[in-house]
Write a protein that holds these residues in place. Structure first.
Motif, PDB file in Angstrom:
ATOM      1  N   PRO A 326       0.851  -1.196   0.000  1.00  0.00           N
ATOM      2  CA  PRO A 326       0.000   0.000   0.000  1.00  0.00           C
ATOM      3  C   PRO A 326       0.888   1.247   0.000  1.00  0.00           C
ATOM      4  O   PRO A 326       1.156   1.849   1.037  1.00  0.00           O
ATOM      5  N   LYS A 327       1.347   1.646  -1.185  1.00  0.00           N
ATOM      6  CA  LYS A 327       2.333   2.739  -1.251  1.00  0.00           C
ATOM      7  C   LYS A 327       1.664   4.102  -1.240  1.00  0.00           C
ATOM      8  O   LYS A 327       0.536   4.261  -1.717  1.00  0.00           O
ATOM      9  N   LEU A 328       2.391   5.091  -0.760  1.00  0.00           N
ATOM     10  CA  LEU A 328       1.903   6.476  -0.772  1.00  0.00           C
ATOM     11  C   LEU A 328       2.641   7.295  -1.824  1.00  0.00           C
ATOM     12  O   LEU A 328       2.481   8.513  -1.874  1.00  0.00           O
ATOM     13  N   SER A 329       3.454   6.642  -2.642  1.00  0.00           N
ATOM     14  CA  SER A 329       4.153   7.354  -3.715  1.00  0.00           C
ATOM     15  C   SER A 329       3.917   6.627  -5.028  1.00  0.00           C
ATOM     16  O   SER A 329       3.868   5.392  -5.069  1.00  0.00           O
ATOM     17  N   ALA A 330       3.780   7.423  -6.095  1.00  0.00           N
ATOM     18  CA  ALA A 330       3.590   6.847  -7.430  1.00  0.00           C
ATOM     19  C   ALA A 330       4.933   6.365  -7.967  1.00  0.00           C
ATOM     20  O   ALA A 330       5.988   6.687  -7.397  1.00  0.00           O
ATOM     21  N   ALA A 331       4.893   5.616  -9.066  1.00  0.00           N
ATOM     22  CA  ALA A 331       6.131   5.124  -9.692  1.00  0.00           C
ATOM     23  C   ALA A 331       7.047   6.309  -9.975  1.00  0.00           C
ATOM     24  O   ALA A 331       6.599   7.341 -10.476  1.00  0.00           O
ATOM     25  N   GLY A 332       8.303   6.201  -9.611  1.00  0.00           N
ATOM     26  CA  GLY A 332       9.283   7.243  -9.910  1.00  0.00           C
ATOM     27  C   GLY A 332       9.373   8.315  -8.840  1.00  0.00           C
ATOM     28  O   GLY A 332      10.330   9.093  -8.821  1.00  0.00           O
ATOM     29  N   GLU A 333       8.415   8.369  -7.935  1.00  0.00           N
ATOM     30  CA  GLU A 333       8.472   9.374  -6.859  1.00  0.00           C
ATOM     31  C   GLU A 333       9.277   8.841  -5.682  1.00  0.00           C
ATOM     32  O   GLU A 333       9.353   7.625  -5.479  1.00  0.00           O
ATOM     33  N   PRO A 334       9.841   9.741  -4.868  1.00  0.00           N
ATOM     34  CA  PRO A 334      10.584   9.263  -3.699  1.00  0.00           C
ATOM     35  C   PRO A 334       9.683   8.483  -2.746  1.00  0.00           C
ATOM     36  O   PRO A 334       8.483   8.751  -2.669  1.00  0.00           O
ATOM     37  N   ALA A 335      10.291   7.536  -2.051  1.00  0.00           N
ATOM     38  CA  ALA A 335       9.524   6.708  -1.094  1.00  0.00           C
ATOM     39  C   ALA A 335       8.917   7.595  -0.014  1.00  0.00           C
ATOM     40  O   ALA A 335       9.499   8.615   0.358  1.00  0.00           O
ATOM     41  N   GLN A 336       7.743   7.215   0.456  1.00  0.00           N
ATOM     42  CA  GLN A 336       7.085   7.954   1.541  1.00  0.00           C
ATOM     43  C   GLN A 336       7.163   7.158   2.831  1.00  0.00           C
ATOM     44  O   GLN A 336       7.266   5.937   2.812  1.00  0.00           O
ATOM     45  N   ASP A 337       7.036   7.876   3.923  1.00  0.00           N
ATOM     46  CA  ASP A 337       7.062   7.255   5.250  1.00  0.00           C
ATOM     47  C   ASP A 337       5.685   6.679   5.582  1.00  0.00           C
ATOM     48  O   ASP A 337       4.695   6.990   4.915  1.00  0.00           O
ATOM     49  N   PHE A 338       5.615   5.856   6.632  1.00  0.00           N
ATOM     50  CA  PHE A 338       4.313   5.471   7.189  1.00  0.00           C
ATOM     51  C   PHE A 338       3.591   6.753   7.609  1.00  0.00           C
ATOM     52  O   PHE A 338       4.228   7.708   8.068  1.00  0.00           O
ATOM     53  N   VAL A 339       2.269   6.739   7.512  1.00  0.00           N
ATOM     54  CA  VAL A 339       1.476   7.858   8.040  1.00  0.00           C
ATOM     55  C   VAL A 339       0.573   7.316   9.147  1.00  0.00           C
ATOM     56  O   VAL A 339      -0.203   6.386   8.919  1.00  0.00           O
ATOM     57  N   ILE A 340       0.696   7.890  10.345  1.00  0.00           N
ATOM     58  CA  ILE A 340      -0.179   7.515  11.474  1.00  0.00           C
ATOM     59  C   ILE A 340      -0.822   8.806  11.974  1.00  0.00           C
ATOM     60  O   ILE A 340      -0.135   9.679  12.494  1.00  0.00           O
ATOM     61  N   GLN A 341      -2.124   8.935  11.726  1.00  0.00           N
ATOM     62  CA  GLN A 341      -2.831  10.180  12.058  1.00  0.00           C
ATOM     63  C   GLN A 341      -3.664  10.015  13.326  1.00  0.00           C
ATOM     64  O   GLN A 341      -4.382   9.035  13.472  1.00  0.00           O
ATOM     65  N   PHE A 342      -3.578  11.003  14.188  1.00  0.00           N
ATOM     66  CA  PHE A 342      -4.440  11.070  15.383  1.00  0.00           C
ATOM     67  C   PHE A 342      -5.343  12.285  15.228  1.00  0.00           C
ATOM     68  O   PHE A 342      -4.846  13.406  15.054  1.00  0.00           O
ATOM     69  N   SER A 343      -6.648  12.076  15.301  1.00  0.00           N
ATOM     70  CA  SER A 343      -7.550  13.211  15.062  1.00  0.00           C
ATOM     71  C   SER A 343      -7.433  14.260  16.147  1.00  0.00           C
ATOM     72  O   SER A 343      -7.711  15.424  15.918  1.00  0.00           O
ATOM     73  N   GLN A 344      -6.982  13.870  17.344  1.00  0.00           N
ATOM     74  CA  GLN A 344      -6.839  14.875  18.408  1.00  0.00           C
ATOM     75  C   GLN A 344      -5.814  15.927  18.003  1.00  0.00           C
ATOM     76  O   GLN A 344      -5.917  17.081  18.396  1.00  0.00           O
ATOM     77  N   ASP A 345      -4.828  15.551  17.191  1.00  0.00           N
ATOM     78  CA  ASP A 345      -3.850  16.540  16.710  1.00  0.00           C
ATOM     79  C   ASP A 345      -4.555  17.559  15.837  1.00  0.00           C
ATOM     80  O   ASP A 345      -4.287  18.742  15.892  1.00  0.00           O
ATOM     81  N   CYS A 346      -5.459  17.058  15.013  1.00  0.00           N
ATOM     82  CA  CYS A 346      -6.197  17.912  14.097  1.00  0.00           C
ATOM     83  C   CYS A 346      -7.091  18.849  14.897  1.00  0.00           C
ATOM     84  O   CYS A 346      -7.134  20.067  14.679  1.00  0.00           O
ATOM     85  N   ALA A 347      -7.810  18.289  15.903  1.00  0.00           N
ATOM     86  CA  ALA A 347      -8.691  19.109  16.729  1.00  0.00           C
ATOM     87  C   ALA A 347      -7.868  20.180  17.435  1.00  0.00           C
ATOM     88  O   ALA A 347      -8.251  21.356  17.502  1.00  0.00           O
TER      89      ALA A 347
END
Ligand SMILES: Cc1cc2nc3c(=O)[nH]c(=O)nc-3n(C[C@H](O)[C@H](O)[C@H](O)COP(=O)(O)OP(=O)(O)OC[C@H]3O[C@@H](n4cnc5c(N)ncnc54)[C@H](O)[C@@H]3O)c2cc1C
Length: 390
Positions: A326-347
């Motif tokens: 389950p990649k977050l970058s398209a072919a040829g783009e630099p590798a992406q990190d894991f993303v772990i989102q907490f909604s409390q950060d958003c709030a």
């Protein structure tokens, strides 16, 4: 009345199970208020059973990335867990093999490993490589003694045993259809398959944790709440494996140098706990999930493998299985990190630190390799964060 849980974990791959197990054994949350939902009839039917089963040392990932930190911490936790729970595993060590023009890349890799806190690697010359792996050819290699292999099914079964024996609830054949904000938490609509029929029912929870792997973006789209972060875009990147019929020629894991942008780690040789050898995975961006492996690829695999294993017999490569990253970058783009989102950060961002609700939505995206290795560290990170909020 709608049943209310404290925590609902969506997905029983290795990540959902590791998160649920850490929460259930924390002693801080009423265990009968933890629910794990899995759409399949059993745990780990997708990416978690379609990988190389390698315990990665943490060589490749950029400085301070989640991948680097969680891999190195996860490796330590995983070896301890395996020893404590009798999970079949072996610290085989791994050789990343360089050909002539690639020696500088080995040094760069070793420096990256050092920055990630992996200080036990060693660059060995062609003669030492030949001694360690007589069938492998290369001008040098990076030896990583802390890399290993694990029986991932036994590991996941053990995590699930702990979840269930602690009193938490694991419900199979049940998919989350949608969720919306309700009562300082979420109302979650689920569909349970009963033979040919399906039943819909709702539950409530305060914390919703999206560990749906390849489906995490789909699940995110179906959660309505005004304090969630935007989900990143998903790119599917397939990797096929071939079984080698002539037994196992190696005693270590044998890898070439990684592909550009660490799209994949290169077609490598992995050993399993049954002593079998398989080669793979390649990396091919695809539009849909399809786990077929084409026998026609054997020649192309043999060409790649020949670089470090000249005696490979292409006729003995047999299609085995495939997994999808389950990649977050398209072919040829630099590798992406894991993303772990907490909604409390958003709030907190949007309301200058004042929380409007106790509800928490945790979403995990792009948990590709080294997710298996990092699983216990991901469980630890999420549990620590949620317990801080209690
Ligand atoms: C080719 C390949 C090789 C890899 N090799 C390694 C390796 O050697 N070492 C390593 O550390 N990592 C490796 N990885 C990475 C590792 O396999 C993954 O990071 C890990 O398995 C991800 O686990 P997960 O639980 O996030 O996803 P999954 O295992 O896919 O689990 C997600 C679960 O969510 C369920 N689900 C989805 N939608 C819903 C819904 N709506 N309702 C209920 N349930 C739902 C699914 O059925 C599934 O069981 C590899 C990955 C690939 C693809």
């Amino acid at each position: 009345m709608t049943e209310r849980f404290e925590i609902c974990v969506v997905g029983a791959g290795v990540i959902g199970l590791a998160v649920a197990r850490q929460l259930a054994t924390s002693g801080k949350i009423a265990v009968d208020k933890i629910l794990v939902l899995e759409q399949e009839a059993s745990f780990g039917q997708h990416t978690s059973s379609r990988n190389s089963e390698v315990i990665h040392a943490g060589l490749y990932y950029p400085d301070n990335s989640l991948k680097a930190r969680l891999c190195v911490r996860g490796k330590q936790l995983l070896y301890e867990y395996c020893a404590q729970h009798d999970i079949p595993h072996r610290k085989t060590g791994k050789l990343v093999v360089a050909q002539d023009a690639e020696i500088a890349a080995l040094e760069t890799l070793q420096q990256q490993a050092m920055r990630n806190g992996v200080s036990d690697t060693e660059i060995i010359d062609a003669a030492a490589l030949q001694q360690m792996e007589p069938q492998v050819t290369g001008s040098a290699a990076l030896f990583s003694p802390s890399s290993g292999i694990i029986d991932s099914h036994a590991y996941m079964q053990s995590l699930l045993n702990e979840v269930e024996s602690s009193g938490a609830l694991f419900v199979r054949k049940t998919r989350i259809e949608k969720a919306c904000s309700a009562n300082n938490g979420f109302r979650v609509t689920t569909q349970t398959l009963q033979g040919q029929q399906s039943d819909s029912y709702d539950i409530e929870c305060r914390v919703l944790i999206n560990c749906a792997g390849l489906d995490a973006m789909n699940v995110a789209e179906r959660i309505e709440c005004d304090f969630k972060r935007e989900a990143p875009r998903l790119y599917l990147c397939k990797g096929d494996y071939f079984h080698y019929n002539l037994g196992n020629p190696f005693t270590h894991l044998v890898y070439p140098l990684p592909e550009k942008n660490t799209r994949g780690l290169g077609i490598h040789a992995t050993l399993d706990m049954g002593g079998q050898c398989r080669f793979g995975p390649d990396s091919q961006y695809v539009d849909a999930i399809n786990y077929d492996v084409s026998a026609a690829k054997a020649t192309q695999y043999a060409e790649a493998i020949k670089r470090y294993f000249p005696a490979i017999d292409a006729a003995q490569l047999q299609p085995s299985y495939a997994g999808i990253r389950p990649k977050l970058s398209a072919a040829g783009e630099p590798a992406q990190d894991f993303v772990i989102q907490f909604s409390q950060d958003c709030a907190a961002d949007e309301h200058s630190g004042t929380m409007r609700t106790d509800a928490e939505l945790v979403q995990l995206f792009g948990i590709e390799s080294p997710g298996l290795t990092a699983s216990l560290a991901i469980g630890e990170l999420i549990t620590t964060r949620l317990l801080d909020q209690l």
